[in-house]
Design a protein around this motif. Structure first.
Motif, PDB file in Angstrom:
ATOM      1  N   ILE A  86       0.706  -1.013  -0.107  1.00  0.00           N
ATOM      2  CA  ILE A  86      -0.385  -0.079  -0.034  1.00  0.00           C
ATOM      3  C   ILE A  86       0.993   1.285   0.329  1.00  0.00           C
ATOM      4  CG2 ILE A  86      -0.424   0.070   2.270  1.00  0.00           C
ATOM      5  CD1 ILE A  86      -2.953   0.723  -0.113  1.00  0.00           C
ATOM      6  N   VAL A  87       2.255   1.373   0.292  1.00  0.00           N
ATOM      7  CA  VAL A  87       2.734   2.362   0.612  1.00  0.00           C
ATOM      8  C   VAL A  87       3.654   3.082  -0.443  1.00  0.00           C
ATOM      9  CG1 VAL A  87       5.142   3.698   1.394  1.00  0.00           C
ATOM     10  CG2 VAL A  87       3.053   1.848   2.931  1.00  0.00           C
ATOM     11  N   PRO A 117      -3.224   3.749   7.731  1.00  0.00           N
ATOM     12  CA  PRO A 117      -2.361   3.567   8.188  1.00  0.00           C
ATOM     13  C   PRO A 117      -1.625   3.333   8.801  1.00  0.00           C
ATOM     14  CG  PRO A 117      -4.726   2.503   9.181  1.00  0.00           C
ATOM     15  CD  PRO A 117      -4.854   2.837   8.220  1.00  0.00           C
ATOM     16  N   GLU A 118      -0.691   2.541   7.215  1.00  0.00           N
ATOM     17  CA  GLU A 118       0.264   1.805   6.864  1.00  0.00           C
ATOM     18  C   GLU A 118       1.456   3.423   6.126  1.00  0.00           C
ATOM     19  OE1 GLU A 118      -2.588   0.384   6.333  1.00  0.00           O
ATOM     20  OE2 GLU A 118      -2.137  -1.619   8.002  1.00  0.00           O
ATOM     21  N   GLN A 119       0.437   3.961   5.864  1.00  0.00           N
ATOM     22  CA  GLN A 119       0.987   4.786   4.626  1.00  0.00           C
ATOM     23  C   GLN A 119       1.426   5.985   6.155  1.00  0.00           C
ATOM     24  OE1 GLN A 119      -2.703   4.610   1.718  1.00  0.00           O
ATOM     25  NE2 GLN A 119      -0.970   5.859   0.875  1.00  0.00           N
ATOM     26  N   PRO A 123       7.921   7.023   7.688  1.00  0.00           N
ATOM     27  CA  PRO A 123       8.758   8.371   8.106  1.00  0.00           C
ATOM     28  C   PRO A 123       8.515   9.913   6.766  1.00  0.00           C
ATOM     29  CG  PRO A 123       9.525   6.677   8.243  1.00  0.00           C
ATOM     30  CD  PRO A 123       9.034   6.738   7.400  1.00  0.00           C
ATOM     31  N   ASP A 124       8.062   9.305   5.694  1.00  0.00           N
ATOM     32  CA  ASP A 124       8.465   9.763   4.523  1.00  0.00           C
ATOM     33  C   ASP A 124       7.072  10.646   3.841  1.00  0.00           C
ATOM     34  OD1 ASP A 124       7.580   8.314   2.698  1.00  0.00           O
ATOM     35  OD2 ASP A 124       8.936   8.473   1.278  1.00  0.00           O
ATOM     36  N   PHE A 125       5.940   9.759   5.023  1.00  0.00           N
ATOM     37  CA  PHE A 125       4.608  10.513   4.345  1.00  0.00           C
ATOM     38  C   PHE A 125       4.249  11.893   4.237  1.00  0.00           C
ATOM     39  CE2 PHE A 125       0.103  11.623   4.985  1.00  0.00           C
ATOM     40  CZ  PHE A 125      -0.244  11.158   3.830  1.00  0.00           C
ATOM     41  N   VAL A 126       4.689  13.001   4.552  1.00  0.00           N
ATOM     42  CA  VAL A 126       3.786  14.042   4.174  1.00  0.00           C
ATOM     43  C   VAL A 126       4.959  14.559   3.360  1.00  0.00           C
ATOM     44  CG1 VAL A 126       4.641  16.590   5.767  1.00  0.00           C
ATOM     45  CG2 VAL A 126       3.762  14.537   6.724  1.00  0.00           C
ATOM     46  N   ASP A 157      -0.055   8.821  17.768  1.00  0.00           N
ATOM     47  CA  ASP A 157       0.676  10.009  17.913  1.00  0.00           C
ATOM     48  C   ASP A 157       1.362  10.787  16.432  1.00  0.00           C
ATOM     49  OD1 ASP A 157      -0.377  10.030  20.328  1.00  0.00           O
ATOM     50  OD2 ASP A 157       1.542   8.850  21.596  1.00  0.00           O
ATOM     51  N   VAL A 158       2.327   9.120  16.280  1.00  0.00           N
ATOM     52  CA  VAL A 158       3.364   9.630  14.629  1.00  0.00           C
ATOM     53  C   VAL A 158       1.944   9.629  13.659  1.00  0.00           C
ATOM     54  CG1 VAL A 158       4.360   8.270  13.092  1.00  0.00           C
ATOM     55  CG2 VAL A 158       4.775   7.675  15.579  1.00  0.00           C
TER      56      VAL A 158
END
Ligand code: C2E
Ligand code: CA
Ligand code: CA
Ligand code: CA
Length: 277
Positions: A86-87, A117-119, A123-126, A157-158
């Protein structure tokens, strides 16, 4: 397996094996789906409940596999989530959807993109969102990210921080499938959602004169109003349902009555038709 009525209960073993094997084969095919250009996006209109004008399109991914034919997202999205495929798929969806909206839609029309949620906990989602916006030139306020309550189940939180950063960019966030998961009203305090999407099951219930469904929709609308959030009713299939939902005060409506998920070209054609009127 369904009991076919002859008193002959099939053993569960073979079907379980079949589905594990099917799953393995689907996963194998899904791994190369992006490279083979087998994924595409459909777009479903979301209309303003009162004016019935299109305010947004939700991007919905489709997979037409060389070996398996059309595979429904209900089947391959969970698989993609389990395998983290999914990423990369989600990155492609984000870029594709932003590009389509920026290139071909009027400026007041937003695009809604589903994010798992996995996406979100990558760390680089944003950075993925920033890149999709800058490459496409889409104004951040035209992107609405859809998440379900499942993002609060772990790494809350993440996930929350990632969404807050997206909001800081100017994007909005919708809470999808509201009322179907392990709903907790506490989630509504954690993030400033712009929209609560009322799940189709409540619309169906209300349509079948379920007093409980009607009461729940009314309560969600009242709560969203006082929190400064809007509401979208999902799965509105008939004119009667649209009328009922409008009377209950939902802000926006989505469903087959106003349009099925359609190709990018068909979505674009809707605007041309509107322009001619
Ligand atoms: P969702 O986000 O709740 O999307 C709405 C689903 O309801 C879509 O199913 C849509 O075709 C269907 N729908 C819309 N209006 C009606 C209606 O009036 N009646 C009925 N019976 N159904 C309606 P779809 O396209 O099969 O997608 C299923 C789910 O797959 C989505 O549910 C979403 O959770 C997931 N999904 C789809 N695309 C993506 C994606 O790009 N990324 C992620 N992470 N998930 C996706
Ligand atoms: Ca959605
Ligand atoms: Ca939904
Ligand atoms: Ca859903």
């Amino acid at each position: 397996a369904k009991d076919l009525g002859g008193g002959e209960h099939c053993s569960y073993e073979p079907s379980l094996h079949a589905s594990a094997e099917e799953r393995r084969q689907l996963e194998f095919a899904l791994r190369s789906a992006l490279a083979k250009n087998e994924l595409l996006l459909n777009y479903q209109p979301v209309v303003d409940a009162n004016s019935e004008r299109i305010v947004s399109f939700e991007a919905l991914v489709r997979w037409v596999s060389e070996e398996h034919g059309f595979v429904s997202p209900g089947k391959f999205i969970p698989l993609a989530e389990d395998t983290r495929l999914i990423v990369p798929i989600g990155k492609w969806v984000m870029q594709q959807a932003c590009a389509e909206a920026a290139r071909n839609w009027p400026e007041h029309v937003k695009v809604n993109v589903n994010v798992s949620p996995e996406q979100l906990i990558e760390p680089d989602f944003v950075a993925t969102v920033v890149q999709a916006l800058s490459r496409s030139g889409l104004a951040p306020k035209r992107l609405e990210i859809e998440v379900t309550e499942s993002i609060f189940m772990r790494d809350a939180d993440v996930a929350g921080r990632a969404l807050e950063q997206c909001m800081a960019l100017g994007c909005s966030v919708a809470l999808d499938d509201f009322g179907t998961g392990y709903s907790s009203l506490g989630y509504l305090r954690k993030l400033k959602f712009s929209t609560i999407k009322v799940d189709r099951t409540f619309v169906q219930g209300a349509s079948q004169k379920s007093a409980e469904s009607v009461a729940i929709i009314r309560a969600v609308v009242a709560m969203a109003d006082s929190l400064g959030m809007s509401t979208t009713a999902e799965g509105v299939e008939t004119a009667d349902e649209a009328e009922m939902i409008r009377n209950m005060g939902c802000t926006k409506i989505q469903g087959f009555h106003f349009g099925r998920p359609m190709s990018a070209g068909d979505a674009m054609a809707l605007f041309r038709a509107a322009d001619r009127r």
